[in-house]
Scaffold this motif. Sequence first.
Motif, PDB file in Angstrom:
ATOM      1  N   LYS A  12       0.905  -1.478  -0.487  1.00 25.25           N
ATOM      2  CA  LYS A  12      -0.119   0.221   0.106  1.00 25.25           C
ATOM      3  C   LYS A  12       0.815   1.446   0.056  1.00 25.25           C
ATOM      4  N   GLY A  13       2.469   0.820   1.237  1.00 20.98           N
ATOM      5  CA  GLY A  13       3.195   2.175   0.987  1.00 20.98           C
ATOM      6  C   GLY A  13       3.782   2.680  -0.782  1.00 20.98           C
ATOM      7  N   LEU A  14       3.698   1.706  -1.619  1.00 20.24           N
ATOM      8  CA  LEU A  14       4.371   2.357  -2.291  1.00 20.24           C
ATOM      9  C   LEU A  14       3.415   2.732  -3.235  1.00 20.24           C
ATOM     10  N   GLU A  15       1.425   2.388  -3.054  1.00 22.63           N
ATOM     11  CA  GLU A  15       0.616   3.106  -3.968  1.00 22.63           C
ATOM     12  C   GLU A  15       0.272   4.276  -3.585  1.00 22.63           C
ATOM     13  N   LYS A  16       0.643   4.839  -2.232  1.00 15.05           N
ATOM     14  CA  LYS A  16       0.217   5.669  -1.520  1.00 15.05           C
ATOM     15  C   LYS A  16       1.506   7.106  -1.979  1.00 15.05           C
ATOM     16  N   ASP A  17       2.540   6.568  -2.365  1.00 17.33           N
ATOM     17  CA  ASP A  17       3.721   7.235  -2.264  1.00 17.33           C
ATOM     18  C   ASP A  17       3.526   8.549  -4.023  1.00 17.33           C
ATOM     19  N   LEU A  18       3.056   6.812  -4.945  1.00 18.81           N
ATOM     20  CA  LEU A  18       2.972   7.679  -6.048  1.00 18.81           C
ATOM     21  C   LEU A  18       1.482   8.452  -6.449  1.00 18.81           C
ATOM     22  N   ALA A  19       0.712   7.807  -5.814  1.00 21.90           N
ATOM     23  CA  ALA A  19      -0.637   8.619  -5.382  1.00 21.90           C
ATOM     24  C   ALA A  19      -0.134  10.585  -5.054  1.00 21.90           C
ATOM     25  N   GLU A  20       0.624  10.190  -3.614  1.00 23.59           N
ATOM     26  CA  GLU A  20       1.117  12.011  -3.188  1.00 23.59           C
ATOM     27  C   GLU A  20       1.912  12.394  -4.637  1.00 23.59           C
ATOM     28  N   THR A  21       2.511  12.298  -4.582  1.00 27.91           N
ATOM     29  CA  THR A  21       3.474  12.651  -5.856  1.00 27.91           C
ATOM     30  C   THR A  21       2.615  13.142  -6.917  1.00 27.91           C
ATOM     31  N   ALA A  22       1.226  12.527  -7.321  1.00 27.31           N
ATOM     32  CA  ALA A  22       0.585  12.792  -8.462  1.00 27.31           C
ATOM     33  C   ALA A  22      -0.324  13.987  -8.080  1.00 27.31           C
ATOM     34  N   THR A  23      -0.459  13.653  -6.657  1.00 27.97           N
ATOM     35  CA  THR A  23      -1.189  15.216  -6.097  1.00 27.97           C
ATOM     36  C   THR A  23      -0.813  15.997  -6.114  1.00 27.97           C
ATOM     37  N   GLN A  24       0.631  16.128  -5.770  1.00 28.77           N
ATOM     38  CA  GLN A  24       1.684  17.275  -5.818  1.00 28.77           C
ATOM     39  C   GLN A  24       1.767  17.851  -6.463  1.00 28.77           C
TER      40      GLN A  24
END
Length: 249
Positions: A26-38
């Motif tokens: 989930k951490g991998l997905e979360k990191d990616l999603a956070e970067t996309a939001t930023q």
Amino acid sequence: MQETLLLLERLYDLDQRRDQTWDAMKGLEKDLAETATQLEQLRAEIGGLEGQRKELVDAERANARELDKHVQRRTRTQEQLDAGLLPDFLTAQRQIEGLGQIVDRLETEALELMERREILERKLVALGERARRLEARQAQQQLRLEQEGPLRKAELDALNLERKDRKESVPSHVLREYEGLRKLHRDALVWLEGGACQACRMHHPPQVVLEVRRGSKVHRCRGCTRFLAGVVEADPEDAVKDDESRVDG
Ligand SMILES: [Zn+2]
């Protein structure tokens, strides 16, 4: 040690590994999603600033046109005055002064507009660099997800398979309680520390502490109902004292 407790600990140990694997995935997905939001926010900010920059450029052009017009008018009036073509000298002189004031004001405005545009452009350059760094990070995170994601998934599948076995060995009523607890808390098993539950800090009577330490009976915390798996020996002297008083059965 009580066999039930041992089986429960084995199941819990596996569940902790499952939690870790799940979190990593989930951490991998979360990191990616956070970067996309930023990146999305940053691009919106850049878009807004680009709009402001365009408005400034338009304002600078309009200002330049006005300035040109007034400079020409002043020059023309001055030339006419010098050629003696204007009968009313004072009025012409005042016109020239008035035009001069407008030219000064427009020149000041031109400088202000340019300064504002340059500040904006510097900001846009900085944000552009930030966007490129984020894009690079996003690409790395995407790659990591593609490489590690399937591995984690396979790990999880293997753990789930193993869990079936471990689960079956635990007495059904204990398993039911454990599964119910796991829905509430990830740490369904806790240790006593200084006689207190590690999770809820409730103190337990010495007899319970002793039985939990020996693992002779399955106890649950009276405060939070978690299973008490053992005792963390905070003070080595206490442990020695207890060992001496222990009656081996
Ligand atoms: Zn507790």
